[in-house]
Design a protein around this motif. Structure first.
Motif, short mmCIF file in Angstrom:
data_model
loop_
_atom_site.label_atom_id
_atom_site.label_comp_id
_atom_site.label_asym_id
_atom_site.label_seq_id
_atom_site.Cartn_x
_atom_site.Cartn_y
_atom_site.Cartn_z
N HIS A 97 52.88 46.29 19.46
CA HIS A 97 52.57 45.36 20.53
C HIS A 97 53.82 45.17 21.40
N GLY A 98 53.63 45.25 22.71
CA GLY A 98 54.73 45.05 23.64
C GLY A 98 54.94 43.59 23.97
N ARG A 99 56.09 43.28 24.51
CA ARG A 99 56.44 41.91 24.87
C ARG A 99 56.01 41.65 26.31
N LEU A 100 55.01 40.81 26.46
CA LEU A 100 54.40 40.58 27.76
C LEU A 100 55.36 39.90 28.74
N GLY A 101 56.14 38.96 28.26
CA GLY A 101 57.08 38.28 29.14
C GLY A 101 58.11 39.24 29.71
N GLY A 133 47.92 57.00 25.55
CA GLY A 133 49.26 57.55 25.45
C GLY A 133 50.04 57.42 26.74
N VAL A 134 49.40 57.70 27.87
CA VAL A 134 50.10 57.66 29.15
C VAL A 134 50.50 56.24 29.49
N TRP A 135 49.59 55.30 29.33
CA TRP A 135 49.89 53.91 29.70
C TRP A 135 50.81 53.24 28.68
N LEU A 136 50.95 53.81 27.49
CA LEU A 136 51.99 53.35 26.57
C LEU A 136 53.36 53.87 27.01
N GLY A 140 50.60 43.88 36.89
CA GLY A 140 50.01 45.11 36.38
C GLY A 140 50.67 45.64 35.12
N LEU A 141 52.00 45.56 35.01
CA LEU A 141 52.69 46.11 33.85
C LEU A 141 52.33 45.36 32.56
N PRO A 142 52.30 44.03 32.54
CA PRO A 142 51.81 43.36 31.32
C PRO A 142 50.38 43.72 30.96
N LEU A 143 49.56 44.01 31.98
CA LEU A 143 48.18 44.43 31.69
C LEU A 143 48.17 45.75 30.94
N LEU A 153 58.76 40.41 33.77
CA LEU A 153 60.06 40.35 34.45
C LEU A 153 60.51 41.74 34.89
N LEU A 154 60.38 42.72 34.00
CA LEU A 154 60.78 44.08 34.37
C LEU A 154 59.86 44.64 35.45
N GLY A 155 58.57 44.28 35.39
CA GLY A 155 57.66 44.74 36.43
C GLY A 155 58.04 44.21 37.80
N ALA A 156 58.42 42.93 37.85
CA ALA A 156 58.85 42.36 39.13
C ALA A 156 60.11 43.05 39.65
#
Length: 518
Positions: free
Chosen positions: A460-464, A323-326, A429-432, A468-471
């Motif tokens: 399912h989240g969008r990895l791409g 739940g937290v990492w979602l 890390g965020l896509p992970l 980009l948002l993580g960067a």
């Protein structure tokens, strides 16, 4: 005892045999440390899985040992195939088809922390400097032993859970008269029994049987059929996919542990990672673990006012990181695609269930959730504060560059370096996190080829977009945190060096260092 060139001096170092002028791998220490790391990791995961399942009451339906083994396999990226059959109301040909792709991250997190702790401890005890051969030997022995133990869990992780209609208490009212049975609490017993049927079967029974308000219209032979109803659900750990997933899991844990540890020796050729990657990686890992601790604290608070505190404790033990990492990617505006149908929607928190229910695929974003409940914006605020804290922590742990005579130029350069490094780490890390928290679960009861009970969750989240948002978030948070740390004089104050002489130097990592020696 020799010291210096081979790293044989200093605390915890022991000279190895030398072949050709180079220290050999101490295989006795390597194997002993691998046994300790893998054993404690699996013990921790098995204990967490067993306690969580017990608190949820799963051991009342089947053997706790095989269920715990299957849960551990899922927690490390394995695969479990459930199957079963349901016989009710004369439908002997009914067959249940189920697929599950969700990892109990609470189990995996406990194992990862224990595995990383003992693995890194063994590297520190090896000496002030470690060679590539010994590092590969230690990591390889941990991976091989872990896979061997996981193969044993795959063999043990299979069982069949059978629910007998006679255990539902319905038979107590059959034959005694429907009106009398209702007066004696038969309706309550039937309702309780239907709720206990697996897969939401009780909600999908034919009209009249599920409607307790029309209990007087029920026929005794229908109740007799319900008494004879039996549901059996078997599960088997798939060995090959589990070993493949376990290989990825254990390798990833060791790699993240090496990158996030700030006081563990590295081979000479990797010393640049200690100065560039480790401060940002350790900061991000720290805030992610703190977020899980906050989620567990929230679950503990919810237990105080709930009628079933054991269930909340069990769910938090197994799935608090899920739940937290979602919530972290959602709070950072990462879009998700999902849908939910049938009885499985009850497992989704509010307002996620309202958004995804309906069967068609929908896009989940923070804004759309906030339209259903304005309090969801607090999730975005919490995620932004978490990233800002990671930026400050990374700046405190990053050594200042020497020779900056102009304060403004020094602050901006330091902020740029911190932002770029945290941005790169968060982009990975965020896509992970998005990949780990993906959910895929379907359950259908097929009768002669007709799906009677259809339920499923896909999320399912969008990895791409996450990369980009993580960067972007990482760079902004790293730069802002660095400026604050620089203004307050905390920049570089927590920079950690390896043991003196780890790279043939004292007090410096070459080009790094702040106002005090490292």
């Amino acid at each position: 005892m020799q010291a210096g060139a081979d790293g044989g001096g200093g605390r915890g170092s022991r000279p190895g045999r030398r072949w050709g002028g180079r220290a050999s791998v101490r295989w006795g220490d390597v194997l002993l440390c691998a046994v300790a790391a893998v054993s404690w990791s699996l013990i921790g995961m098995a204990g967490t899985a067993a306690l969580g399942l017990h608190l949820l009451g799963a051991d009342s339906l089947g053997s706790l040992g095989p269920m715990a083994a299957a849960t551990v396999a899922l927690g490390v990226g394995g695969s479990v195939t459930p199957s079963g059959d349901v016989s009710a109301f004369g439908l002997d040909e009914a067959e249940a088809a189920t697929t599950v792709d969700i990892a109990p991250l609470g189990v995996g997190l406990v194992g990862a922390l224990l595995l990383a702790h003992f693995f890194l401890r063994s590297l520190r005890a090896a000496g002030m400097m470690i060679g590539p051969a010994e590092l590969l030997a230690r990591a390889g022995s941990v991976i091989m032993l872990f896979l061997a133990m996981l193969a044993g869990l795959s063999w043990a992780g299979h069982d069949v859970v059978t629910i007998d209609g006679e255990q539902l208490g319905v038979d107590k009212g059959v034959g005694s008269g429907l009106g009398t049975g209702l007066d004696n609490g038969l309706g309550d017993r039937i309702e309780e029994g239907l709720d206990r049927l697996p897969g939401g079967i009780g909600d999908k029974l034919p009209d009249g049987l599920g409607d307790l308000g029309d209990i007087g219209g029920l026929l005794p032979d229908r109740l007799g059929d319900l008494v004879q109803a039996k549901a059996s659900v078997g599960f088997t750990v798939d060995t090959a996919p589990t070993l493949l997933g376990g290989t990825v899991w254990v390798t990833g844990v060791l790699l993240i542990a090496l990158l996030a540890s700030r006081r563990t020796p590295l081979p000479r050729g990797l010393r640049g990672l200690h100065r560039t990657v480790r401060p940002a990686a350790s900061a991000l890992v720290t805030v992610v673990l703190v977020a899980v601790a906050a989620g567990c604290a929230a679950a503990a608070y919810a237990m105080t006012g709930d009628d079933h505190p054991r269930r909340i404790a069990g769910a938090a033990l197994l799935g608090a990181p899920n739940g937290v990492w979602l919530g972290i990617p959602v709070g950072l505006f990462v879009p998700w695609d999902g849908r939910a149908t049938g009885a499985l929607t009850r497992f989704l928190p509010d307002p996620l269930d309202d958004l995804l229910s309906g069967g068609s695929e929908r896009t989940l974003t923070l804004g759309r959730l906030a339209e259903l409940d304005g309090r969801v914006w607090l999730l975005g605020v919490a995620a932004a504060l978490m990233m800002w804290f990671a930026g400050v922590l990374a700046a405190v742990r990053t050594p200042l560059a020497r020779g900056t005579s102009v304060p403004t130029a020094g602050a901006l350069g330091f902020a740029g370096r911190c932002g770029a490094r945290l941005g790169a780490v968060t982009a990975a890390g965020l896509p992970l996190l998005v990949w780990l928290t993906g959910v895929s679960a379907t359950a259908s009861l097929s009768v002669f080829g007709v799906d009677a009970f259809d339920a499923g969750i896909e999320l399912h989240g969008r990895l791409g977009a996450a990369a980009l948002l993580g960067a972007a978030w990482g760079f902004a948070a790293g730069a802002a945190g660095a400026l604050l740390a620089y203004a307050t004089g905390a920049a570089g104050s927590g920079a950690a060096g390896l043991a003196p002489g780890a790279f043939g130097m004292r007090g410096s990592l070459g080009g790094g260092g702040g106002g005090r020696p490292l």
